[in-house]
Design a protein around this motif. Structure first.
Motif, PDB file in Angstrom:
ATOM      1  N   THR A   1       0.465   0.099   1.406  1.00  0.00           N
ATOM      2  CA  THR A   1      -0.392   0.744   2.502  1.00  0.00           C
ATOM      3  C   THR A   1      -1.837   1.248   1.664  1.00  0.00           C
ATOM      4  OG1 THR A   1       0.598   2.811   1.680  1.00  0.00           O
ATOM      5  CG2 THR A   1       1.320   1.918   3.598  1.00  0.00           C
ATOM      6  N   HIS A   2      -1.705   1.473   0.135  1.00  0.00           N
ATOM      7  CA  HIS A   2      -2.814   1.966  -0.549  1.00  0.00           C
ATOM      8  C   HIS A   2      -2.354   1.896  -1.943  1.00  0.00           C
ATOM      9  CE1 HIS A   2      -0.849   5.967  -0.011  1.00  0.00           C
ATOM     10  NE2 HIS A   2      -1.740   6.300  -1.012  1.00  0.00           N
ATOM     11  N   LEU A   3      -3.508   1.764  -2.809  1.00  0.00           N
ATOM     12  CA  LEU A   3      -3.258   1.537  -4.307  1.00  0.00           C
ATOM     13  C   LEU A   3      -3.370   2.792  -5.164  1.00  0.00           C
ATOM     14  CD1 LEU A   3      -4.765  -1.908  -4.322  1.00  0.00           C
ATOM     15  CD2 LEU A   3      -2.531  -1.104  -4.064  1.00  0.00           C
ATOM     16  N   HIS A   4      -3.035   3.889  -4.419  1.00  0.00           N
ATOM     17  CA  HIS A   4      -2.457   4.982  -5.237  1.00  0.00           C
ATOM     18  C   HIS A   4      -1.371   4.513  -6.257  1.00  0.00           C
ATOM     19  CE1 HIS A   4      -4.274   8.887  -3.463  1.00  0.00           C
ATOM     20  NE2 HIS A   4      -4.998   8.850  -4.322  1.00  0.00           N
ATOM     21  N   TYR A   5      -1.355   5.163  -7.495  1.00  0.00           N
ATOM     22  CA  TYR A   5      -0.286   4.524  -8.399  1.00  0.00           C
ATOM     23  C   TYR A   5       1.175   4.970  -7.874  1.00  0.00           C
ATOM     24  CZ  TYR A   5       0.392   9.104 -10.880  1.00  0.00           C
ATOM     25  OH  TYR A   5       0.949  10.315 -11.210  1.00  0.00           O
ATOM     26  N   ASP A   6       1.277   6.171  -7.028  1.00  0.00           N
ATOM     27  CA  ASP A   6       2.570   6.593  -6.787  1.00  0.00           C
ATOM     28  C   ASP A   6       3.170   5.657  -5.744  1.00  0.00           C
ATOM     29  OD1 ASP A   6       0.569   8.062  -5.406  1.00  0.00           O
ATOM     30  OD2 ASP A   6       2.187   9.178  -4.469  1.00  0.00           O
ATOM     31  N   HIS A   7       2.306   4.781  -5.252  1.00  0.00           N
ATOM     32  CA  HIS A   7       2.682   3.785  -4.211  1.00  0.00           C
ATOM     33  C   HIS A   7       2.905   2.257  -4.712  1.00  0.00           C
ATOM     34  CE1 HIS A   7       2.560   6.368  -0.544  1.00  0.00           C
ATOM     35  NE2 HIS A   7       2.244   7.077  -1.435  1.00  0.00           N
ATOM     36  N   CYS A   8       2.359   2.266  -5.805  1.00  0.00           N
ATOM     37  CA  CYS A   8       2.465   0.648  -6.443  1.00  0.00           C
ATOM     38  C   CYS A   8       2.656   0.251  -7.821  1.00  0.00           C
ATOM     39  CB  CYS A   8       0.918  -0.002  -6.051  1.00  0.00           C
ATOM     40  SG  CYS A   8      -0.465   0.755  -6.853  1.00  0.00           S
TER      41      CYS A   8
ATOM     42  N   GLY B   1       2.026   5.559   5.463  1.00  0.00           N
ATOM     43  CA  GLY B   1       1.505   5.674   4.359  1.00  0.00           C
ATOM     44  C   GLY B   1       1.328   6.995   3.985  1.00  0.00           C
ATOM     45  N   ASP B   2       0.029   7.258   3.100  1.00  0.00           N
ATOM     46  CA  ASP B   2      -0.294   8.648   3.025  1.00  0.00           C
ATOM     47  C   ASP B   2      -1.154   9.040   4.125  1.00  0.00           C
ATOM     48  OD1 ASP B   2       1.551   8.754   1.018  1.00  0.00           O
ATOM     49  OD2 ASP B   2      -0.012   9.141  -0.535  1.00  0.00           O
ATOM     50  N   SER B   3      -1.324   9.996   4.833  1.00  0.00           N
ATOM     51  CA  SER B   3      -2.289  10.202   5.944  1.00  0.00           C
ATOM     52  C   SER B   3      -2.222  11.483   6.339  1.00  0.00           C
ATOM     53  CB  SER B   3      -1.948   9.269   7.219  1.00  0.00           C
ATOM     54  OG  SER B   3      -2.938   9.547   8.147  1.00  0.00           O
TER      55      SER B   3
ATOM     56  N   GLN C   1      -5.611   8.186   7.340  1.00  0.00           N
ATOM     57  CA  GLN C   1      -6.806   9.131   6.971  1.00  0.00           C
ATOM     58  C   GLN C   1      -6.398   9.750   5.558  1.00  0.00           C
ATOM     59  OE1 GLN C   1      -8.601  11.722  10.107  1.00  0.00           O
ATOM     60  NE2 GLN C   1      -7.505  13.461   8.587  1.00  0.00           N
ATOM     61  N   HIS C   2      -6.602   9.356   4.297  1.00  0.00           N
ATOM     62  CA  HIS C   2      -6.275   9.900   3.195  1.00  0.00           C
ATOM     63  C   HIS C   2      -7.426  10.028   2.213  1.00  0.00           C
ATOM     64  CE1 HIS C   2      -3.258  10.671   0.337  1.00  0.00           C
ATOM     65  NE2 HIS C   2      -3.257   9.442  -0.387  1.00  0.00           N
ATOM     66  N   VAL C   3      -7.741   9.058   1.257  1.00  0.00           N
ATOM     67  CA  VAL C   3      -8.878   9.279   0.219  1.00  0.00           C
ATOM     68  C   VAL C   3     -10.102   8.225   0.184  1.00  0.00           C
ATOM     69  CG1 VAL C   3      -7.057  10.462  -1.409  1.00  0.00           C
ATOM     70  CG2 VAL C   3      -7.365   7.837  -1.426  1.00  0.00           C
TER      71      VAL C   3
HETATM   72 ZN   LIG Z   1      -2.052   8.366  -1.632  1.00  0.00          ZN
END
Ligand SMILES: [Zn+2]
Length: 336
Positions: free
Chosen positions: A95-102, A224-226, A200-202
Motif C-alpha cells: 500500500t505504501h513504503l513506510h518501513y513498517d509495511h515493507c 493501508g494506513d489512512s 489519506q496518510h503521509v
Molecule cells: Zn504508514
C-alpha cells in the motif's frame, strides 16, 4: 450501489485497460476457487517494537493464489507461524513504503528464491513508486544483496544446496515481476479483482494506497494506513470486511495533521457506517489502546455509531467473509 457498478465507476488505469476484455467477462465470477476466501492478520501492530503485535502484514488465500498485502517487520515470521511456506506465496502487494509495511519484502523475496531453487515462478509484485527502484536496489547486481546473490549463484557450496533442492545450474537470480500502481489501478486475477484506491496518510512524501478485493465469495477492503477519507468510504462501499487502521484513542491526537493521517476510533466508526460494510476489523493498534477495558470501550463506542460487527484484530487471526453465528452451546472438539 451494486459491486459491479462500483468497480465500473472507478477510474481505469493502463493496467486495467490492458485487461479490459477479461474484466468484461469477469474472471471473478467464472473461477472456481480451490479454497475459500480468507484473510489472516500477520501483523496488527505499528512501527513500535512488540512481541505480540508484529508490523503490518496480511495473508489472503483465494483459489490457488496466496498473496500478501504489505509485509512489515515480523510479518514473514507470522506467515510461517500461520502454517504456510514462503515458496507458496504467489503475489505481493504494497500500500505504501513506510518501513513498517515493507521491511520483510527482502526476506520474502530471498527466502522464496532460495527455497524455490528455480522451481517456482518469480514473485509478482505491485506497489506504488518507488517499489521498482527499491526492488532493483535490493536485488539487482549492484543492489544491497547483490554480492550475496552472486555468491549463492556461483560458489560451489551454495550450488550444492541449490541442486539438493532440485535446482539445475546455472542458477537464476531472483527477479520479482514488479508493476507500479496508483489510485485507480485495477488488477484482474484468477477469480479475483483488486481495485486500488487513495489512502489519506503521509502525502506528498509517500504515495499511499488502499486495496479492495472482490471475489464471487465476497469482498475485503484494506485501507493501508489512512485517516478518515471520502475515498476510503467509496472504495469500501458495501464490502464484507473492512480492515482499518485504528491507531489511537479519539481525542488524544497531538495535532489535526496527526488525526488526518492516522484517524481514530470514532472516525473509523463513521467510515464503517458510511461505507455500509458488514464487519470492521481494527488493526495497526498502538500500545496506548491495547489494554483491558480500553479495547472494550473502543468497540462499544464504535458500535454506538456502526451497527455491523467489530473485531479487535490480533496477530494470526484468520477471518472469512461470512460472519460467525452462534447456533449451539457446543463448539467443535478442541475449540473449547
Ligand atoms: Zn504508514
Amino acid at each position: 450501489m451494486e459491486r459491479r457498478d462500483f468497480i465500473a465507476s472507478v477510474a481505469v488505469s493502463p493496467i486495467a485497460a490492458a485487461t479490459a476484455a477479461a474484466a468484461e467477462t469477469s474472471s471473478v465470477e467464472q473461477a472456481t476457487p480451490a479454497r475459500p476466501l480468507s484473510i489472516t492478520l500477520l501483523g496488527t501492530g505499528t512501527p513500535a517494537p512488540s512481541l505480540t503485535r508484529q508490523s503490518s502484514g496480511y495473508l489472503i488465500e483465494i483459489g490457488s493464489d496466496l498473496f500478501v498485502w504489505d509485509h512489515g517487520p515480523g510479518a514473514h515470521h507470522r506467515l510461517i507461524e500461520s502454517g504456510h511456506r514462503t515458496i507458496d506465496v504467489t503475489h505481493a502487494f504494497f500500500t505504501h513504503l513506510h518501513y513498517d509495511h515493507c521491511m520483510d519484502y527482502g526476506r520474502l523475496v530471498l527466502q522464496r528464491w532460495d527455497q524455490g531453487a528455480d522451481r517456482i515462478a518469480d514473485l509478482k509484485v505491485w506497489g506504488p513508486p518507488p517499489i521498482a527502484r527499491m526492488t532493483q536496489q535490493l536485488f539487482g547486481e549492484d543492489g544491497i544483496y547483490g554480492p550475496d546473490i552472486k555468491a549463492r549463484c556461483e560458489h560451489r557450496s551454495s550450488l550444492d544446496v541449490f541442486e539438493a533442492r532440485g535446482g539445475k545450474a546455472p542458477r537464476k537470480r531472483p527477479n520479482p515481476q514488479v508493476t507500479e500502481i496508483h489510485a485507480g489501478s485495477v488488477i484482474d486475477g484468477n477469480g479475483w479483482k483488486i481495485t486500488v484506491g487513495h489512502a489519506q496518510h503521509v502525502q506528498p512524501y509517500l504515495e499511499c494506497l488502499a486495496f479492495r478485493l472482490d471475489t464471487k465469495e465476497g469482498s475485503i477492503c484494506y485501507t493501508g494506513d489512512s485517516g478518515p477519507s471520502n475515498s476510503i468510504v467509496e472504495l469500501a462501499k458495501g464490502c464484507d470486511l473492512l480492515i482499518h487502521m485504528n491507531h489511537y484513542f479519539s481525542g488524544t491526537e497531538p495535532t489535526p495533521a496527526y488525526r488526518a493521517a492516522c484517524g481514530n476510533h470514532r472516525d473509523n466508526a463513521e467510515i464503517a457506517k458510511r461505507a455500509g460494510v458488514k464487519t470492521l476489523v481494527l488493526v495497526h493498534l498502538l500500545a496506548q489502546i491495547d489494554q483491558p477495558g480500553i479495547r472494550e470501550q473502543i468497540v462499544h463506542e464504535i458500535q454506538e455509531v456502526f451497527d455491523g460487527t467489530v473485531i479487535w484484530g490480533e496477530d494470526l487471526m484468520k477471518l472469512g467473509v461470512v460472519n460467525a453465528k452462534i447456533t449451539t452451546i457446543e463448539t467443535k472438539q478442541g475449540d473449547a
